[in-house]
Design a protein around this motif. Structure first.
Motif, PDB file in Angstrom:
ATOM      1  N   GLU A 170       0.825  -1.212   0.000  1.00 57.28           N
ATOM      2  CA  GLU A 170       0.000   0.000   0.000  1.00 57.28           C
ATOM      3  C   GLU A 170       0.855   1.256   0.000  1.00 57.28           C
ATOM      4  N   PHE A 171       1.925   1.276   0.790  1.00 62.40           N
ATOM      5  CA  PHE A 171       2.820   2.434   0.817  1.00 62.40           C
ATOM      6  C   PHE A 171       3.376   2.703  -0.583  1.00 62.40           C
ATOM      7  N   ALA A 172       3.787   1.658  -1.282  1.00 62.04           N
ATOM      8  CA  ALA A 172       4.365   1.826  -2.613  1.00 62.04           C
ATOM      9  C   ALA A 172       3.338   2.330  -3.615  1.00 62.04           C
ATOM     10  N   PHE A 173       2.121   1.785  -3.584  1.00 56.84           N
ATOM     11  CA  PHE A 173       1.076   2.244  -4.500  1.00 56.84           C
ATOM     12  C   PHE A 173       0.731   3.707  -4.232  1.00 56.84           C
ATOM     13  N   GLU A 174       0.633   4.078  -2.950  1.00 59.13           N
ATOM     14  CA  GLU A 174       0.335   5.469  -2.606  1.00 59.13           C
ATOM     15  C   GLU A 174       1.450   6.390  -3.097  1.00 59.13           C
ATOM     16  N   ALA A 175       2.700   5.973  -2.934  1.00 60.85           N
ATOM     17  CA  ALA A 175       3.825   6.786  -3.380  1.00 60.85           C
ATOM     18  C   ALA A 175       3.813   6.966  -4.889  1.00 60.85           C
ATOM     19  N   ALA A 176       3.513   5.887  -5.619  1.00 59.79           N
ATOM     20  CA  ALA A 176       3.462   5.977  -7.076  1.00 59.79           C
ATOM     21  C   ALA A 176       2.311   6.865  -7.534  1.00 59.79           C
ATOM     22  N   ARG A 177       1.152   6.724  -6.901  1.00 62.89           N
ATOM     23  CA  ARG A 177       0.004   7.544  -7.292  1.00 62.89           C
ATOM     24  C   ARG A 177       0.272   9.018  -7.034  1.00 62.89           C
ATOM     25  N   ALA A 178       0.862   9.344  -5.886  1.00 65.57           N
ATOM     26  CA  ALA A 178       1.131  10.742  -5.560  1.00 65.57           C
ATOM     27  C   ALA A 178       2.102  11.371  -6.543  1.00 65.57           C
ATOM     28  N   ARG A 179       3.024  10.567  -7.075  1.00 65.55           N
ATOM     29  CA  ARG A 179       4.048  11.066  -7.988  1.00 65.55           C
ATOM     30  C   ARG A 179       3.650  10.949  -9.457  1.00 65.55           C
ATOM     31  N   HIS A 180       2.504  10.341  -9.733  1.00 64.15           N
ATOM     32  CA  HIS A 180       2.110  10.029 -11.115  1.00 64.15           C
ATOM     33  C   HIS A 180       3.205   9.212 -11.789  1.00 64.15           C
ATOM     34  N   ALA A 181       3.768   8.293 -11.033  1.00 68.27           N
ATOM     35  CA  ALA A 181       4.883   7.479 -11.502  1.00 68.27           C
ATOM     36  C   ALA A 181       4.429   6.048 -11.731  1.00 68.27           C
ATOM     37  N   ARG A 182       5.196   5.330 -12.518  1.00 72.98           N
ATOM     38  CA  ARG A 182       4.949   3.903 -12.695  1.00 72.98           C
ATOM     39  C   ARG A 182       5.481   3.152 -11.480  1.00 72.98           C
ATOM     40  N   LEU A 183       4.760   2.121 -11.072  1.00 71.62           N
ATOM     41  CA  LEU A 183       5.209   1.258  -9.996  1.00 71.62           C
ATOM     42  C   LEU A 183       5.798  -0.007 -10.601  1.00 71.62           C
ATOM     43  N   ARG A 184       7.054  -0.256 -10.295  1.00 73.82           N
ATOM     44  CA  ARG A 184       7.699  -1.485 -10.752  1.00 73.82           C
ATOM     45  C   ARG A 184       7.804  -2.432  -9.570  1.00 73.82           C
ATOM     46  N   ALA A 185       7.000  -3.480  -9.592  1.00 70.44           N
ATOM     47  CA  ALA A 185       6.996  -4.475  -8.531  1.00 70.44           C
ATOM     48  C   ALA A 185       7.925  -5.610  -8.925  1.00 70.44           C
ATOM     49  N   LEU A 186       8.872  -5.937  -8.056  1.00 74.68           N
ATOM     50  CA  LEU A 186       9.923  -6.879  -8.417  1.00 74.68           C
ATOM     51  C   LEU A 186      10.022  -8.000  -7.387  1.00 74.68           C
ATOM     52  N   TYR A 187      10.140  -9.211  -7.887  1.00 75.42           N
ATOM     53  CA  TYR A 187      10.407 -10.366  -7.038  1.00 75.42           C
ATOM     54  C   TYR A 187      11.648 -11.068  -7.566  1.00 75.42           C
ATOM     55  N   ALA A 188      12.620 -11.297  -6.673  1.00 75.73           N
ATOM     56  CA  ALA A 188      13.846 -12.008  -7.042  1.00 75.73           C
ATOM     57  C   ALA A 188      13.737 -13.455  -6.585  1.00 75.73           C
ATOM     58  N   TRP A 189      13.936 -14.367  -7.508  1.00 77.17           N
ATOM     59  CA  TRP A 189      13.819 -15.785  -7.193  1.00 77.17           C
ATOM     60  C   TRP A 189      15.148 -16.482  -7.442  1.00 77.17           C
ATOM     61  N   ARG A 190      15.323 -17.601  -6.759  1.00 74.07           N
ATOM     62  CA  ARG A 190      16.545 -18.396  -6.918  1.00 74.07           C
ATOM     63  C   ARG A 190      16.173 -19.797  -7.362  1.00 74.07           C
ATOM     64  N   ALA A 191      16.906 -20.335  -8.315  1.00 68.59           N
ATOM     65  CA  ALA A 191      16.677 -21.714  -8.754  1.00 68.59           C
ATOM     66  C   ALA A 191      17.019 -22.664  -7.619  1.00 68.59           C
ATOM     67  N   PRO A 192      16.226 -23.727  -7.442  1.00 68.76           N
ATOM     68  CA  PRO A 192      16.502 -24.669  -6.346  1.00 68.76           C
ATOM     69  C   PRO A 192      17.812 -25.417  -6.574  1.00 68.76           C
ATOM     70  N   ASP A 193      18.487 -25.701  -5.487  1.00 62.74           N
ATOM     71  CA  ASP A 193      19.715 -26.484  -5.531  1.00 62.74           C
ATOM     72  C   ASP A 193      19.355 -27.961  -5.673  1.00 62.74           C
ATOM     73  N   PRO A 194      19.851 -28.627  -6.714  1.00 61.80           N
ATOM     74  CA  PRO A 194      19.515 -30.052  -6.884  1.00 61.80           C
ATOM     75  C   PRO A 194      19.834 -30.892  -5.662  1.00 61.80           C
ATOM     76  N   LEU A 195      20.819 -30.489  -4.886  1.00 57.66           N
ATOM     77  CA  LEU A 195      21.212 -31.255  -3.702  1.00 57.66           C
ATOM     78  C   LEU A 195      20.206 -31.135  -2.582  1.00 57.66           C
ATOM     79  N   THR A 196      19.335 -30.098  -2.648  1.00 57.66           N
ATOM     80  CA  THR A 196      18.377 -29.880  -1.559  1.00 57.66           C
ATOM     81  C   THR A 196      16.955 -30.271  -1.935  1.00 57.66           C
ATOM     82  N   LEU A 197      16.751 -30.748  -3.149  1.00 54.55           N
ATOM     83  CA  LEU A 197      15.413 -31.154  -3.561  1.00 54.55           C
ATOM     84  C   LEU A 197      14.977 -32.385  -2.767  1.00 54.55           C
TER      85      LEU A 197
END
Length: 293
Positions: A170-197
């Motif tokens: 919500e904080f990010a959406f409010e900040a983007a709306r107030a600035r008339h800016a685009r919101l870039r939502a990012l998720y960083a993922w890691r490939a699973p380690d075959p040894l831990t499957l």
């Protein structure tokens, strides 16, 4: 009465940049700006009154300098100021809880100036019950900074799709709306380690397929917020890599980077998470740390 945007000032270039950022933010939010200076004084015996008076005079100079700076760049802002006695961390944590948000100056790379030396700033971020924004003075939020609300740069939001936090989003959406800016939502993922499957887990899914799956999760998390903020343009991004490095890179030319900080149920343990800690050190743009349970 609406709570103000608060800026902690100590006379350093970083804190003046934070005051300037906070002034623009106050105007965007329709709030007043509250400039706060925390006095830390340790007089020797017999010099209490003299030292106390000197500290008060210095505090007035610091506050006057900050007020002149913000009025020069943001003449329409409503400003008041206050000087209080330390400890600095406790005073700034209280200010973060009482205000709309608290802006503090930062040099990045873990080097924080003036009152904000090391454990003080990190302690504020770790203990604050309200959002804390760390601002640098290297051109990203100082005199060379583009005015907030130009819409030329993104607001970047770090999202954990496994445990999304409403307060942070919500904080990010409010900040983007107030600035008339685009919101870039990012998720960083890691490939699973075959040894831990584990038994029965599928480890042969290709990276593009895995990325597509994470993107669908991210889209599902954000759909309710897209509906709530239809005027905010949203770019959903998933990237393989370490979260802190990925977020810092994505925010290299951002208006603001928004990350979350989980508040522990054990008040004696005041720590920032590893991603938030690294982002504070590495990011070149202002970083908003939003607490959540």
């Amino acid at each position: 009465m609406l709570s103000p945007v608060v800026a902690g000032v100590d006379g350093s270039p970083e804190s003046l940049a934070a005051a300037e950022w906070a002034a623009h933010e106050a105007v965007l939010r329709g709030r007043a700006l509250h400039l706060l200076h925390v006095r830390n004084w340790h007089p020797r015996q017999g010099e209490v009154e003299i030292t106390h008076a000197a500290e008060r005079n210095r505090a007035r100079r610091v506050l006057r300098q900050a007020e002149e700076r913000v009025r020069a760049v943001c003449p329409g802002v409503r400003v008041d100021d206050e000087q209080v006695e330390g400890p600095a961390t406790a005073a700034l944590v209280k200010a973060a809880g009482d205000g709309e948000l608290l802006a503090l100056g930062s040099r990045g790379l873990g080097r924080l100036s003036g009152l904000l030396v090391g454990s003080v700033a990190l302690g504020v971020v770790a203990k604050a019950s309200g959002p804390v924004v760390l601002v640098r003075a290297d051109g990203t939020a100082g005199e060379d900074r583009e005015p907030a609300g130009t819409g030329r740069r993104d607001v970047v939001l770090g999202v954990d799709v496994a445990e999304p936090c409403d307060e942070v989003i919500e904080f990010a959406f409010e900040a983007a709306r107030a600035r008339h800016a685009r919101l870039r939502a990012l998720y960083a993922w890691r490939a699973p380690d075959p040894l831990t499957l584990g038994p029965g887990e599928i480890g042969l899914v290709s990276d593009p397929e895995r990325a597509e799956e994470w993107l669908s999760f991210l889209s599902a998390v954000l759909q309710v917020w897209r509906d709530k903020y239809p005027d905010v343009e949203v770019l959903e991004t998933v990237v393989e890599g370490k979260p802190a490095r990925t977020l810092s890179k994505a925010a290299s030319n951002a208006e603001l980077l928004v990350v979350g900080h989980g508040i522990t149920d054990r008040p004696r343990i005041a720590r920032t998470g590893p991603v938030t800690h690294a982002v504070i050190q590495q990011a070149g743009c202002p970083v908003a740390v939003v607490p959540h349970y």
